[in-house]
Design a protein around this motif. Structure first.
Motif, PDB file in Angstrom:
ATOM      1  N   TRP A   1       0.841  -1.081  -0.008  1.00 56.08           N
ATOM      2  CA  TRP A   1       0.051   0.041   0.266  1.00 56.08           C
ATOM      3  C   TRP A   1       1.214   1.264  -0.055  1.00 56.08           C
ATOM      4  CZ3 TRP A   1      -4.069  -1.953  -1.597  1.00 56.08           C
ATOM      5  CH2 TRP A   1      -4.663  -2.973  -1.167  1.00 56.08           C
TER       6      TRP A   1
ATOM      7  N   LEU B   1       2.183   1.681  -3.415  1.00 56.81           N
ATOM      8  CA  LEU B   1       1.058   2.066  -4.291  1.00 56.81           C
ATOM      9  C   LEU B   1       0.768   3.498  -4.464  1.00 56.81           C
ATOM     10  CD1 LEU B   1      -1.565   1.716  -6.054  1.00 56.81           C
ATOM     11  CD2 LEU B   1      -2.812   0.954  -4.065  1.00 56.81           C
TER      12      LEU B   1
ATOM     13  N   LEU C   1       1.131   6.204  -7.384  1.00 56.03           N
ATOM     14  CA  LEU C   1      -0.062   6.896  -7.888  1.00 56.03           C
ATOM     15  C   LEU C   1       0.653   8.579  -8.038  1.00 56.03           C
ATOM     16  CD1 LEU C   1      -3.067   5.475  -5.792  1.00 56.03           C
ATOM     17  CD2 LEU C   1      -2.493   5.410  -8.288  1.00 56.03           C
TER      18      LEU C   1
ATOM     19  N   VAL D   1       3.001   8.395 -11.078  1.00 49.73           N
ATOM     20  CA  VAL D   1       2.219   8.702 -12.072  1.00 49.73           C
ATOM     21  C   VAL D   1       1.646   9.915 -12.384  1.00 49.73           C
ATOM     22  CG1 VAL D   1      -0.060   7.717 -13.341  1.00 49.73           C
ATOM     23  CG2 VAL D   1       1.832   6.069 -12.240  1.00 49.73           C
TER      24      VAL D   1
ATOM     25  N   SER E   1       0.544 -11.213 -14.529  1.00 51.04           N
ATOM     26  CA  SER E   1       0.033  -9.779 -14.883  1.00 51.04           C
ATOM     27  C   SER E   1      -0.871  -9.658 -16.311  1.00 51.04           C
ATOM     28  CB  SER E   1       1.385  -8.929 -15.036  1.00 51.04           C
ATOM     29  OG  SER E   1       2.077  -8.812 -13.730  1.00 51.04           O
TER      30      SER E   1
ATOM     31  N   THR F   1      -4.521  -8.556 -16.492  1.00 53.22           N
ATOM     32  CA  THR F   1      -4.720  -7.490 -17.579  1.00 53.22           C
ATOM     33  C   THR F   1      -5.846  -7.823 -18.447  1.00 53.22           C
ATOM     34  OG1 THR F   1      -2.316  -6.646 -17.571  1.00 53.22           O
ATOM     35  CG2 THR F   1      -3.815  -6.085 -19.355  1.00 53.22           C
TER      36      THR F   1
ATOM     37  N   VAL G   1      -7.838  -3.521 -14.616  1.00 53.73           N
ATOM     38  CA  VAL G   1      -8.021  -2.843 -13.627  1.00 53.73           C
ATOM     39  C   VAL G   1      -7.069  -3.503 -12.430  1.00 53.73           C
ATOM     40  CG1 VAL G   1      -9.958  -2.531 -11.553  1.00 53.73           C
ATOM     41  CG2 VAL G   1     -10.419  -2.174 -14.303  1.00 53.73           C
TER      42      VAL G   1
ATOM     43  N   LEU H   1      -4.389  -4.463 -12.219  1.00 50.88           N
ATOM     44  CA  LEU H   1      -2.862  -4.054 -12.428  1.00 50.88           C
ATOM     45  C   LEU H   1      -2.617  -2.812 -11.225  1.00 50.88           C
ATOM     46  CD1 LEU H   1      -1.863  -3.752 -15.954  1.00 50.88           C
ATOM     47  CD2 LEU H   1      -1.259  -5.453 -14.486  1.00 50.88           C
ATOM     48  N   VAL H   2      -3.708  -2.479 -10.453  1.00 49.94           N
ATOM     49  CA  VAL H   2      -3.533  -1.368  -9.465  1.00 49.94           C
ATOM     50  C   VAL H   2      -3.051  -1.932  -8.420  1.00 49.94           C
ATOM     51  CG1 VAL H   2      -4.999   0.080  -7.921  1.00 49.94           C
ATOM     52  CG2 VAL H   2      -5.493   0.004 -10.317  1.00 49.94           C
ATOM     53  N   ILE H   3      -3.146  -3.331  -8.213  1.00 51.62           N
ATOM     54  CA  ILE H   3      -2.664  -4.015  -7.010  1.00 51.62           C
ATOM     55  C   ILE H   3      -1.504  -4.889  -7.537  1.00 51.62           C
ATOM     56  CG2 ILE H   3      -3.039  -5.754  -5.226  1.00 51.62           C
ATOM     57  CD1 ILE H   3      -4.187  -2.889  -4.682  1.00 51.62           C
TER      58      ILE H   3
END
Length: 300
Positions: A18, A21, A25, A28, A246, A250, A256, A258-260
């Motif tokens: 987390w 992540l 973010l 990005v 992955s 995908t 979606v 891929l966020v985790i």
């Protein structure tokens, strides 16, 4: 052993995912802002050329009818449209080159590399004395070392990846586009990337523990070449599994997941790096609260 123990620690300390992540973010958002002058004209040109429609139609047929060949044909058509666009539109070609060189080669690599030293410090605390450090605090306290580390690693990886590009370009030129070409490129890519990951695996942990960025690279290279077989095999298996998982996520979550999956993969590689470092230098470390003592291999 490194593969298994890294995975155990990742599961036991999942909070690291987390933290990464949040970093990704923010990263990005920064890269997107810098990329907009390049990306908006390229996106419009790709849409006008029908690239997005070709990809969308291919996936729609695949999900509706399960026709894998239609998916391959649609993606091949999209690839040909992109190639044709770049050949015929010099402005888009120039923007694409500048985006690749300025953003992807330098800015992307530099900013992305800034997480490695603070994360290595956090993981080192977990493994050496079962301590819990905050990623944000370590990010700012180790920022100067992170900048030096990211800069030198960027130079090395750019040089290495340039060599990889020309090797893959040679394969593409010799083998016609199709399943055989894709398989050959992926096989060589996995082997070369696994070698690169093996070479720098212990760099961040060694920089944190052994006195600096440049010395850390020397230590990492020494460990890699003295125990190359076991380190390389760990990374090769890891790269194949990460790619397979992955790709599955995908396709079946429309990206979606891929966020985790992305921060989890990055966290796992970092755990694998420091686990390799501890194993190959014979240091005791914690695995989910239990102390593990690896055999001393005398690699330094």
């Amino acid at each position: 052993m490194s593969f298994k123990n890294a995975l155990k620690n990742l599961v036991a300390h999942f909070g690291v995912v987390w933290s990464l992540l949040m970093f990704i973010l923010l990263f990005v958002a920064v890269i997107t802002g810098l990329s907009l002058p390049f990306l908006l004209p390229i996106r419009r040109a790709l849409a006008d050329a029908g690239v997005f429609k070709s990809v969308g139609d291919a996936f729609e047929i695949f999900f509706t009818d399960g026709n894998f060949q239609a998916l391959v044909d649609g993606l091949t058509n999209a690839y040909n449209l992109v190639e044709e666009l770049l050949i015929n539109n010099k402005t888009i070609m120039s923007l694409s080159i500048w985006f690749f060189v300025a953003i992807m080669l330098f800015v992307f690599r530099f900013f992305l590399g800034l997480y490695e030293i603070p994360l290595a410090t956090v993981l080192d605390g977990q493994m050496s004395c079962n301590s819990r450090y905050g990623f944000a605090g370590k990010f700012f306290s180790t920022l100067m070392m992170s900048v030096r580390y990211s800069f030198f690693k960027m130079l090395i990886t750019i040089a290495f990846d340039a060599a990889v590009f020309w090797i893959l370009y040679g394969i593409r030129s010799v083998i016609p586009f199709g399943i055989v070409q894709i398989f050959s490129i992926l096989l060589v890519l996995f082997v070369l990337l696994s070698f690169r990951f093996s070479l720098v695996a212990c760099w961040a942990p060694a920089a944190v523990n052994d006195g600096g960025v440049l010395k850390g690279f020397v230590v990492s290279a020494r460990i890699c070449f003295k125990r190359f077989g076991s380190i390389f095999s760990s990374f090769l298996v890891s790269m194949l599994l990460i790619f397979a998982i992955s790709a599955f996520i995908t396709v079946f979550t429309l990206g979606v997941g891929l966020v985790i999956a992305l921060p989890m993969s990055v966290s796992y590689v970092s755990y694998l790096n420091i686990t390799v470092y501890y194993n190959k230098t014979g240091r005791r470390y914690y695995i989910d609260g239990a102390v593990f003592t690896p055999p001393i291999e005398n690699v330094l």
